[in-house]
Motif scaffolding. Structure first.
Motif, mmCIF file in Angstrom:
data_model
loop_
_atom_site.group_PDB
_atom_site.id
_atom_site.type_symbol
_atom_site.label_atom_id
_atom_site.label_comp_id
_atom_site.label_asym_id
_atom_site.label_seq_id
_atom_site.Cartn_x
_atom_site.Cartn_y
_atom_site.Cartn_z
ATOM 1 N N UNK A 48 0.790 -1.228 0.000
ATOM 2 C CA UNK A 48 0.000 0.000 0.000
ATOM 3 C C UNK A 48 0.821 1.276 0.000
ATOM 4 N N UNK A 49 2.113 1.176 -0.335
ATOM 5 C CA UNK A 49 2.988 2.358 -0.347
ATOM 6 C C UNK A 49 3.671 2.468 -1.702
ATOM 7 N N UNK A 50 3.818 3.714 -2.162
ATOM 8 C CA UNK A 50 4.436 3.969 -3.451
ATOM 9 C C UNK A 50 5.393 5.141 -3.355
ATOM 10 N N UNK A 51 6.470 5.046 -4.089
ATOM 11 C CA UNK A 51 7.467 6.109 -4.175
ATOM 12 C C UNK A 51 7.239 6.791 -5.530
ATOM 13 N N UNK A 52 6.851 8.063 -5.497
ATOM 14 C CA UNK A 52 6.542 8.804 -6.716
ATOM 15 C C UNK A 52 7.639 9.847 -6.933
ATOM 16 N N UNK A 53 8.405 9.659 -7.992
ATOM 17 C CA UNK A 53 9.477 10.583 -8.344
ATOM 18 C C UNK A 53 8.956 11.512 -9.431
ATOM 19 N N UNK A 54 9.301 12.799 -9.337
ATOM 20 C CA UNK A 54 8.838 13.727 -10.358
ATOM 21 C C UNK A 54 9.431 15.106 -10.197
ATOM 22 N N UNK A 55 8.922 16.029 -10.959
ATOM 23 C CA UNK A 55 9.407 17.404 -10.971
ATOM 24 C C UNK A 55 8.383 18.327 -10.332
ATOM 25 N N UNK A 56 8.831 19.081 -9.323
ATOM 26 C CA UNK A 56 7.996 20.066 -8.643
ATOM 27 C C UNK A 56 8.422 21.451 -9.113
ATOM 28 N N UNK A 57 7.472 22.198 -9.666
ATOM 29 C CA UNK A 57 7.748 23.562 -10.120
ATOM 30 C C UNK A 57 7.055 24.527 -9.170
ATOM 31 N N UNK A 58 7.873 25.434 -8.607
ATOM 32 C CA UNK A 58 7.350 26.375 -7.635
ATOM 33 C C UNK A 58 8.167 27.652 -7.711
ATOM 34 N N UNK A 59 7.490 28.767 -7.773
ATOM 35 C CA UNK A 59 8.157 30.077 -7.767
ATOM 36 C C UNK A 59 9.150 30.210 -8.915
ATOM 37 N N UNK A 60 8.794 29.615 -10.053
ATOM 38 C CA UNK A 60 9.631 29.727 -11.237
ATOM 39 C C UNK A 60 10.820 28.785 -11.276
ATOM 40 N N UNK A 61 10.919 27.861 -10.316
ATOM 41 C CA UNK A 61 12.034 26.922 -10.249
ATOM 42 C C UNK A 61 11.471 25.496 -10.257
ATOM 43 N N UNK A 62 12.077 24.619 -11.048
ATOM 44 C CA UNK A 62 11.669 23.218 -11.093
ATOM 45 C C UNK A 62 12.792 22.364 -10.533
ATOM 46 N N UNK A 63 12.430 21.481 -9.582
ATOM 47 C CA UNK A 63 13.414 20.590 -8.974
ATOM 48 C C UNK A 63 12.827 19.188 -8.863
ATOM 49 N N UNK A 64 13.710 18.165 -8.925
ATOM 50 C CA UNK A 64 13.223 16.798 -8.751
ATOM 51 C C UNK A 64 12.901 16.553 -7.273
#
Length: 92
Positions: A48-64
Motif C-alpha cells: 500500500x505504499x508507493x514512491x513517486x518521483x517527479x518534478x515540482x515547479x514552484x516560484x519559477x524553479x523546477x526541482x526533482x
C-alpha cells in the motif's frame, strides 16, 4: 500523474498568514499562480505504499522530488476533484 495547485487558493485559516504566503516573500501568487508536480516514475515501496518521483515547479524553479504515497493502488488514479476516470475514480 500530474497535479497543479493554485497559489492564490492557499488557506491556513489564518488570514494574515495566508496573505503573507501569497505575497512576494513566499509564493508570489500574482507572478506565479500555480505549483505543479509531474511524475516521472512510480515504484512500489511496500504494501500500500508507493514512491513517486517527479518534478515540482514552484516560484519559477523546477526541482526533482520524491513523494511517498499510501493507497490501495498506484497513484496513476488518485481522487482529484475535477476529472472522472473510467472506473469511477477521479484521475489527475
Amino acid at each position: 500523474m500530474e497535479a497543479s495547485i493554485e497559489t492564490a487558493s492557499i488557506d491556513t485559516r489564518e488570514p494574515k498568514r495566508d496573505a503573507h504566503l501569497k505575497s512576494a516573500d513566499f509564493f508570489d501568487a500574482a507572478k506565479f499562480p500555480a505549483l505543479t508536480f509531474k511524475s516521472t516514475k512510480i515504484e512500489k515501496a511496500g504494501k500500500g505504499k508507493f514512491k513517486v518521483t517527479g518534478d515540482l515547479a514552484m516560484h519559477g524553479v523546477t526541482k526533482p522530488v520524491v513523494l511517498m504515497v499510501e493507497g490501495r493502488r498506484p497513484p496513476s488514479r488518485i481522487l482529484w476533484p475535477n476529472r472522472q476516470g473510467r472506473d469511477g475514480d477521479r484521475q489527475a
